[in-house]
Motif scaffolding. Structure first.
Motif, PDB file in Angstrom:
ATOM      1  N   GLU A  39       0.831  -1.082  -0.080  1.00 59.34           N
ATOM      2  CA  GLU A  39       0.071  -0.109  -0.014  1.00 59.34           C
ATOM      3  C   GLU A  39       0.935   0.979   0.133  1.00 59.34           C
ATOM      4  O   GLU A  39       0.615   2.167  -0.619  1.00 59.34           O
ATOM      5  CB  GLU A  39      -0.883  -0.051   1.137  1.00 59.34           C
ATOM      6  CG  GLU A  39      -1.777   1.255   1.203  1.00 59.34           C
ATOM      7  CD  GLU A  39      -2.547   1.249   2.516  1.00 59.34           C
ATOM      8  OE1 GLU A  39      -3.564   2.393   2.735  1.00 59.34           O
ATOM      9  OE2 GLU A  39      -2.460   0.453   3.327  1.00 59.34           O
ATOM     10  N   VAL A  40       1.906   1.255   0.858  1.00 60.70           N
ATOM     11  CA  VAL A  40       2.688   2.589   1.072  1.00 60.70           C
ATOM     12  C   VAL A  40       3.709   2.578  -0.462  1.00 60.70           C
ATOM     13  O   VAL A  40       3.905   3.480  -0.714  1.00 60.70           O
ATOM     14  CB  VAL A  40       3.503   2.449   2.384  1.00 60.70           C
ATOM     15  CG1 VAL A  40       4.611   3.595   2.140  1.00 60.70           C
ATOM     16  CG2 VAL A  40       2.758   2.074   3.319  1.00 60.70           C
ATOM     17  N   GLN A  41       4.303   1.377  -0.884  1.00 58.67           N
ATOM     18  CA  GLN A  41       5.019   1.268  -1.772  1.00 58.67           C
ATOM     19  C   GLN A  41       4.030   1.965  -3.303  1.00 58.67           C
ATOM     20  O   GLN A  41       4.683   2.770  -4.161  1.00 58.67           O
ATOM     21  CB  GLN A  41       5.346   0.157  -2.241  1.00 58.67           C
ATOM     22  CG  GLN A  41       6.233  -0.237  -3.581  1.00 58.67           C
ATOM     23  CD  GLN A  41       7.701   0.396  -3.332  1.00 58.67           C
ATOM     24  OE1 GLN A  41       8.443  -0.274  -2.731  1.00 58.67           O
ATOM     25  NE2 GLN A  41       7.855   1.586  -3.833  1.00 58.67           N
ATOM     26  N   GLN A  42       2.912   1.454  -3.288  1.00 58.68           N
ATOM     27  CA  GLN A  42       2.000   1.968  -4.403  1.00 58.68           C
ATOM     28  C   GLN A  42       1.772   3.720  -4.449  1.00 58.68           C
ATOM     29  O   GLN A  42       1.850   4.564  -5.242  1.00 58.68           O
ATOM     30  CB  GLN A  42       0.762   1.279  -4.535  1.00 58.68           C
ATOM     31  CG  GLN A  42       0.923  -0.097  -4.954  1.00 58.68           C
ATOM     32  CD  GLN A  42      -0.725  -0.710  -4.937  1.00 58.68           C
ATOM     33  OE1 GLN A  42      -1.656  -0.336  -4.678  1.00 58.68           O
ATOM     34  NE2 GLN A  42      -0.498  -1.966  -5.385  1.00 58.68           N
ATOM     35  N   ALA A  43       1.714   4.051  -2.967  1.00 61.72           N
ATOM     36  CA  ALA A  43       1.406   5.558  -2.611  1.00 61.72           C
ATOM     37  C   ALA A  43       2.861   6.140  -2.982  1.00 61.72           C
ATOM     38  O   ALA A  43       2.726   7.335  -3.742  1.00 61.72           O
ATOM     39  CB  ALA A  43       1.092   5.801  -1.395  1.00 61.72           C
ATOM     40  N   VAL A  44       3.756   5.694  -2.841  1.00 58.76           N
ATOM     41  CA  VAL A  44       5.084   6.391  -3.130  1.00 58.76           C
ATOM     42  C   VAL A  44       5.221   6.561  -4.549  1.00 58.76           C
ATOM     43  O   VAL A  44       5.822   7.624  -5.145  1.00 58.76           O
ATOM     44  CB  VAL A  44       6.369   5.817  -2.488  1.00 58.76           C
ATOM     45  CG1 VAL A  44       7.544   6.094  -3.157  1.00 58.76           C
ATOM     46  CG2 VAL A  44       6.285   5.863  -1.084  1.00 58.76           C
ATOM     47  N   HIS A  45       5.023   5.292  -5.369  1.00 59.77           N
ATOM     48  CA  HIS A  45       5.190   5.402  -6.755  1.00 59.77           C
ATOM     49  C   HIS A  45       4.182   6.388  -7.525  1.00 59.77           C
ATOM     50  O   HIS A  45       4.540   7.075  -8.204  1.00 59.77           O
ATOM     51  CB  HIS A  45       5.106   4.011  -7.597  1.00 59.77           C
ATOM     52  CG  HIS A  45       6.219   3.263  -7.211  1.00 59.77           C
ATOM     53  ND1 HIS A  45       6.069   1.774  -7.227  1.00 59.77           N
ATOM     54  CD2 HIS A  45       7.403   3.361  -6.800  1.00 59.77           C
ATOM     55  CE1 HIS A  45       7.171   1.273  -7.239  1.00 59.77           C
ATOM     56  NE2 HIS A  45       8.051   2.118  -6.799  1.00 59.77           N
ATOM     57  N   GLN A  46       3.068   6.468  -6.871  1.00 56.24           N
ATOM     58  CA  GLN A  46       2.051   7.391  -7.450  1.00 56.24           C
ATOM     59  C   GLN A  46       2.491   9.088  -7.296  1.00 56.24           C
ATOM     60  O   GLN A  46       2.442   9.748  -8.241  1.00 56.24           O
ATOM     61  CB  GLN A  46       0.463   7.151  -6.737  1.00 56.24           C
ATOM     62  CG  GLN A  46      -0.322   8.271  -7.459  1.00 56.24           C
ATOM     63  CD  GLN A  46      -1.730   7.785  -6.714  1.00 56.24           C
ATOM     64  OE1 GLN A  46      -2.142   6.904  -6.243  1.00 56.24           O
ATOM     65  NE2 GLN A  46      -2.729   8.766  -7.029  1.00 56.24           N
ATOM     66  N   TYR A  47       2.911   9.220  -5.978  1.00 54.58           N
ATOM     67  CA  TYR A  47       3.520  10.503  -5.602  1.00 54.58           C
ATOM     68  C   TYR A  47       4.523  10.870  -6.739  1.00 54.58           C
ATOM     69  O   TYR A  47       4.681  12.049  -7.024  1.00 54.58           O
ATOM     70  CB  TYR A  47       3.960  10.532  -4.277  1.00 54.58           C
ATOM     71  CG  TYR A  47       4.180  12.040  -3.935  1.00 54.58           C
ATOM     72  CD1 TYR A  47       3.275  12.842  -3.337  1.00 54.58           C
ATOM     73  CD2 TYR A  47       5.718  12.558  -3.906  1.00 54.58           C
ATOM     74  CE1 TYR A  47       3.768  14.217  -3.078  1.00 54.58           C
ATOM     75  CE2 TYR A  47       5.952  13.637  -3.754  1.00 54.58           C
ATOM     76  CZ  TYR A  47       5.051  14.594  -3.122  1.00 54.58           C
ATOM     77  OH  TYR A  47       5.408  15.773  -2.740  1.00 54.58           O
ATOM     78  N   LYS A  48       5.459   9.708  -6.895  1.00 53.05           N
ATOM     79  CA  LYS A  48       6.639  10.095  -7.646  1.00 53.05           C
ATOM     80  C   LYS A  48       6.211  10.457  -9.100  1.00 53.05           C
ATOM     81  O   LYS A  48       6.803  11.249  -9.647  1.00 53.05           O
ATOM     82  CB  LYS A  48       7.544   9.036  -7.593  1.00 53.05           C
ATOM     83  CG  LYS A  48       8.981   9.012  -8.511  1.00 53.05           C
ATOM     84  CD  LYS A  48       9.706   7.780  -8.178  1.00 53.05           C
ATOM     85  CE  LYS A  48      11.014   7.972  -9.101  1.00 53.05           C
ATOM     86  NZ  LYS A  48      11.867   6.606  -8.764  1.00 53.05           N
ATOM     87  N   GLU A  49       5.526   9.654  -9.549  1.00 48.37           N
ATOM     88  CA  GLU A  49       4.887   9.871 -11.080  1.00 48.37           C
ATOM     89  C   GLU A  49       4.263  11.218 -11.199  1.00 48.37           C
ATOM     90  O   GLU A  49       4.226  12.058 -12.241  1.00 48.37           O
ATOM     91  CB  GLU A  49       3.947   8.738 -11.277  1.00 48.37           C
ATOM     92  CG  GLU A  49       4.629   7.583 -11.624  1.00 48.37           C
ATOM     93  CD  GLU A  49       3.562   6.421 -11.879  1.00 48.37           C
ATOM     94  OE1 GLU A  49       2.308   6.552 -11.928  1.00 48.37           O
ATOM     95  OE2 GLU A  49       3.892   5.180 -12.140  1.00 48.37           O
ATOM     96  N   GLN A  50       3.302  11.697 -10.222  1.00 48.41           N
ATOM     97  CA  GLN A  50       2.781  13.075 -10.133  1.00 48.41           C
ATOM     98  C   GLN A  50       3.517  14.020  -9.785  1.00 48.41           C
ATOM     99  O   GLN A  50       3.046  15.309 -10.117  1.00 48.41           O
ATOM    100  CB  GLN A  50       1.464  12.984  -9.333  1.00 48.41           C
ATOM    101  CG  GLN A  50       0.593  11.818  -9.434  1.00 48.41           C
ATOM    102  CD  GLN A  50      -0.783  11.940  -8.589  1.00 48.41           C
ATOM    103  OE1 GLN A  50      -0.555  12.519  -7.559  1.00 48.41           O
ATOM    104  NE2 GLN A  50      -1.630  10.991  -8.849  1.00 48.41           N
ATOM    105  N   ASN A  51       4.731  14.014  -9.315  1.00 50.05           N
ATOM    106  CA  ASN A  51       5.595  15.213  -8.975  1.00 50.05           C
ATOM    107  C   ASN A  51       6.940  14.984  -9.599  1.00 50.05           C
ATOM    108  O   ASN A  51       7.962  15.426  -9.059  1.00 50.05           O
ATOM    109  CB  ASN A  51       5.747  15.088  -7.496  1.00 50.05           C
ATOM    110  CG  ASN A  51       4.276  15.327  -6.774  1.00 50.05           C
ATOM    111  OD1 ASN A  51       4.107  16.624  -6.507  1.00 50.05           O
ATOM    112  ND2 ASN A  51       3.772  14.462  -6.459  1.00 50.05           N
TER     113      ASN A  51
END
Length: 243
Positions: A39-51
């Motif tokens: 769950e945290v890994q997906q959140a980190v990847h999503q944030y990275k892609e959006q920023n």
């Protein structure tokens, strides 16, 4: 009389609940699990892609040990509407684990650091500093390798050698000090066990990476280790801080 019976039943219920959920199964002692990490890994990847490749991490000094240098900032993830609450076992929610990122320039893998180990070392570091203030030098014991020493527990007035519980095996591990007098965990027993289990006789690079690859936990506050002729050797020490 009826009131006393009710109180007695409530007390018994509480006692049974405590028995059903011993200390090692309470939220703050629960080990991390794949679902929480994912769950945290997906959140980190999503944030990275959006920023544009930026990571949701807190700022740390350059001298911070490498495996806890990039702690995840859950407030940043929450403000970005990517993740609500941190995992139940996270330090932010009173748990035993601090979520961190390793390999930030590459995979940006999410791992956890056992806060209980870090807190023990912080307490030991306090005692070391008290000793150094009185004696002008750290409580060095016998030399293990160049720049690494056993901790002289007699000088610290400890009846037994100082140890911490391994986040990997739950075995007791020795606390050592480097040439700067900073306490570190000797993870060699855990690494030897892992090498034997996987039948590894040769390994290039830092053996701590093997622990990180195999487990969700990182070996925070530890010396770099390499394998030479079947023996684990501590490399030239890194600057470590227990802030």
């Amino acid at each position: 009389m009826m009131k006393l019976k009710v109180i007695g039943i409530l007390f018994l219920t509480l006692m049974l609940t405590a028995c059903l959920y011993p200390d090692d199964q309470k939220v703050d002692h629960q080990p991390t699990n794949d679902e929480q990490l994912e769950e945290v890994q997906q959140a980190v990847h999503q944030y990275k892609e959006q920023n544009n490749g930026l990571l949701p991490i807190k700022n740390r000094d350059q001298d911070t040990p490498v495996y806890i240098k990039y702690p995840i900032d859950f407030n940043t993830l929450k403000e970005a509407n990517i993740m609500g609450q941190p995992p139940a076992n996270s330090y932010e929610r009173g748990g035993a684990y601090s979520y961190v990122i390793v390999d930030p320039e590459g995979e940006a893998a999410v791992k956890v650091s056992d806060v209980r180990v870090n807190q023990q070392l912080r307490s030991i570091n306090y005692d070391i500093n008290l000793y150094r203030n009185k004696n002008l030098y750290p409580p060095y014991g016998d030399m293990i390798f160049k720049n690494y020493f056993e901790l002289d527990h007699d000088s610290l007035e400890e009846k037994e050698p100082l140890k911490v519980k391994s986040p990997y095996t739950r075995d007791e591990l020795d606390v050592i000090i480097n040439v700067d007098g900073q306490p570190l965990v000797d993870y060699r027993p855990d690494v030897y066990k892992l090498l034997e289990e996987q039948g590894i006789s040769e390994y290039d690079g830092d053996l701590r990476d093997l622990l990180v690859e195999e487990y969700p936990m990182v070996p925070s506050y530890s010396p770099p280790m390499v394998l030479e002729d079947g023996e684990i050797i501590f490399k030239e020490h890194e600057t470590e801080t227990n802030e």
